[in-house]
Write an enzyme that holds these catalytic residues in place. Structure first.
Site, PDB file in Angstrom:
ATOM      1  N   ASN A 232     -17.512 -23.448   1.085  1.00 21.03           N
ATOM      2  CA  ASN A 232     -16.963 -22.712   1.954  1.00 21.03           C
ATOM      3  C   ASN A 232     -16.328 -24.509   2.909  1.00 21.03           C
ATOM      4  O   ASN A 232     -17.471 -25.104   2.631  1.00 21.03           O
ATOM      5  CB  ASN A 232     -17.142 -21.866   2.959  1.00 21.03           C
ATOM      6  CG  ASN A 232     -16.215 -21.757   3.880  1.00 21.03           C
ATOM      7  OD1 ASN A 232     -14.629 -21.267   4.000  1.00 21.03           O
ATOM      8  ND2 ASN A 232     -16.112 -21.805   5.345  1.00 21.03           N
TER       9      ASN A 232
ATOM     10  N   GLY B 284     -15.200 -15.712   4.175  1.00 19.14           N
ATOM     11  CA  GLY B 284     -14.369 -15.283   5.396  1.00 19.14           C
ATOM     12  C   GLY B 284     -14.543 -13.931   5.184  1.00 19.14           C
ATOM     13  O   GLY B 284     -15.421 -13.367   4.510  1.00 19.14           O
ATOM     14  N   GLY B 285     -14.063 -13.028   5.691  1.00 17.06           N
ATOM     15  CA  GLY B 285     -14.030 -11.376   5.654  1.00 17.06           C
ATOM     16  C   GLY B 285     -14.037 -10.606   4.080  1.00 17.06           C
ATOM     17  O   GLY B 285     -15.340 -10.560   3.597  1.00 17.06           O
ATOM     18  N   ALA B 286     -12.977 -11.673   3.419  1.00 13.40           N
ATOM     19  CA  ALA B 286     -13.334 -10.781   1.690  1.00 13.40           C
ATOM     20  C   ALA B 286     -14.327 -11.241   0.772  1.00 13.40           C
ATOM     21  O   ALA B 286     -15.092 -10.529  -0.015  1.00 13.40           O
ATOM     22  CB  ALA B 286     -11.958 -11.687   0.971  1.00 13.40           C
TER      23      ALA B 286
ATOM     24  N   SER C 225       1.146  -1.300   0.154  1.00  4.57           N
ATOM     25  CA  SER C 225      -0.063   0.007  -0.009  1.00  4.57           C
ATOM     26  C   SER C 225       0.707   1.022   0.091  1.00  4.57           C
ATOM     27  O   SER C 225       0.431   2.359  -0.769  1.00  4.57           O
ATOM     28  CB  SER C 225      -1.502   0.251   1.395  1.00  4.57           C
ATOM     29  OG  SER C 225      -1.691  -0.959   0.933  1.00  4.57           O
TER      30      SER C 225
ATOM     31  N   ASP D 152     -13.390  -3.148  -0.657  1.00  5.91           N
ATOM     32  CA  ASP D 152     -12.434  -3.834  -0.944  1.00  5.91           C
ATOM     33  C   ASP D 152     -13.090  -4.405  -2.602  1.00  5.91           C
ATOM     34  O   ASP D 152     -13.229  -4.997  -2.922  1.00  5.91           O
ATOM     35  CB  ASP D 152     -12.543  -5.465   0.071  1.00  5.91           C
ATOM     36  CG  ASP D 152     -10.890  -5.664   0.845  1.00  5.91           C
ATOM     37  OD1 ASP D 152     -10.305  -4.416  -0.195  1.00  5.91           O
ATOM     38  OD2 ASP D 152     -11.188  -5.642   1.709  1.00  5.91           O
TER      39      ASP D 152
ATOM     40  N   LYS E  72      -9.566  -5.123  10.434  1.00  2.00           N
ATOM     41  CA  LYS E  72     -10.624  -4.175   9.864  1.00  2.00           C
ATOM     42  C   LYS E  72     -12.611  -4.590  11.186  1.00  2.00           C
ATOM     43  O   LYS E  72     -13.022  -3.492  10.553  1.00  2.00           O
ATOM     44  CB  LYS E  72     -11.299  -5.370   8.412  1.00  2.00           C
ATOM     45  CG  LYS E  72     -10.002  -5.963   7.364  1.00  2.00           C
ATOM     46  CD  LYS E  72     -10.511  -6.103   6.381  1.00  2.00           C
ATOM     47  CE  LYS E  72      -9.374  -5.810   5.430  1.00  2.00           C
ATOM     48  NZ  LYS E  72      -9.732  -6.281   3.729  1.00  2.00           N
TER      49      LYS E  72
END
Ligand code: NDP
Length: 270
Positions: free
Chosen positions: A151, A129-131, A17, A103, A66
């Site tokens: 999953n 998951g989070g993504a 980043s 995202d 996050k």
């Protein structure tokens, strides 16, 4: 004084980043300083406050913060609320702390840049998951016809699908119950990090099918290699990283950088 921005994570040493935002700043002429901050796992809020006291205006937030950023934000965007996570923080002119997530839009922009099938497409999303959670609504908004979340822990796929059931045709299952073919298969598991391949059936892709791995590396991931053997076109997640950064930059500075030169530059540096 130069406005300060940063990416917070733990660990954060390998983050791209700072490189991306320095390039955006140079390209757009925006006077910003952007650094990487390794916050203590148990005190993200303290690290954020110290950063603001030193002139910090906004930040990107990555693993494992996050959810902490989500809790810290005073005003959440609708898409951050749906994603249950914040990857972009910014101090408003009103002094309030705003939380957003970029995202999902980053993924969709990168898919569009690769002419991926979206409108009317049958999509398989691997991982819960989070993504995964962060990209479901943007994919539905892009017009996909159906979205199957598969999953390893089946109950997590089912719970995630249920969260979005009123927004489109979304279902959850285990890898054993995946029934193709799909126009687009997105790997949002962290299996590629360990060189693992989720157990997937053959004949997973349509003739024009595209495989997308959110992970990226100098060499194609095991998932992308497997997909190529099945005849699918394959794309990794480097572009998603760059596009989510561009959206954060726009939120902070109201200037949209050109991501094309960055794609080539970062690829050559992998
Ligand atoms: P989480 O830890 O929240 O979720 C991990 C997921 O991967 C879970 O669904 C888990 O299944 C599954 N999983 C882990 N190991 C295996 C395995 N060996 N086989 C099958 N499934 C497995 O991670 P995130 O959702 O935050 O991130 C997922 C990936 O996406 C990471 O590789 C990350 O780097 C990448 N990413 C890339 C971005 C980009 O900009 N390119 C942005 C965000 C994420 P279970 O529930 O059963 O444990």
């Amino acid at each position: 004084m130069t406005d300060r921005y940063a990416v917070f994570g733990h660990p954060i040493g390998h983050s791209k980043s700072p490189r991306i935002h320095a390039a955006f700043a140079e390209q757009t002429g925006e006077a910003i300083a952007y650094t990487a901050i390794e916050a203590p796992v148990a005190d993200f809020a303290g690290a954020w406050r110290a950063f603001v006291a030193a002139g910090g205006r906004g930040a990107n937030v990555t693993v494992p913060f996050k959810q902490e950023a989500f809790a810290l934000a005073e005003v959440l965007s609708p898409r951050a609320r749906l994603a249950g996570a914040v990857n972009t923080l910014m101090l408003g002119r009103d002094g309030k702390l705003y939380g957003d997530t970029t995202d999902g839009v980053g993924l969709v922009r990168d898919l569009e840049a690769h002419a991926a099938p979206l409108a009317g497409a049958r999509v398989l999303l691997l991982g819960a998951g989070g993504a995964s959670r962060g990209v479901i609504e943007p994919l539905l908004e892009a017009g996909v016809a159906s979205l199957t979340v598969a999953n390893r822990t089946v109950a997590k796929a089912e719970a995630l699908a249920a969260l979005f059931a009123d927004k489109g045709e979304v279902s959850g299952c285990g890898f054993d119950d995946v029934a193709g073919p799909f126009d687009l298969v997105i790997n949002a598991t962290s299996a590629s990090l360990a060189g693992d391949l989720p157990p997937l059936p053959a004949a997973l892709f349509t003739a024009e099918g595209l495989a997308y791995d959110m992970m990226y590396a100098a060499e194609p991931t095991v998932f992308l290699r497997w997909a190529a053997e099945q005849g699918a076109r394959s794309v990794d997640g480097l572009g998603m990283l760059i596009e989510q950064a561009a959206e954060s930059f726009w939120l902070w500075r109201q200037v949209r950088p050109d991501t094309v030169p960055l794609r080539e530059l970062l690829r050559s540096e992998l």
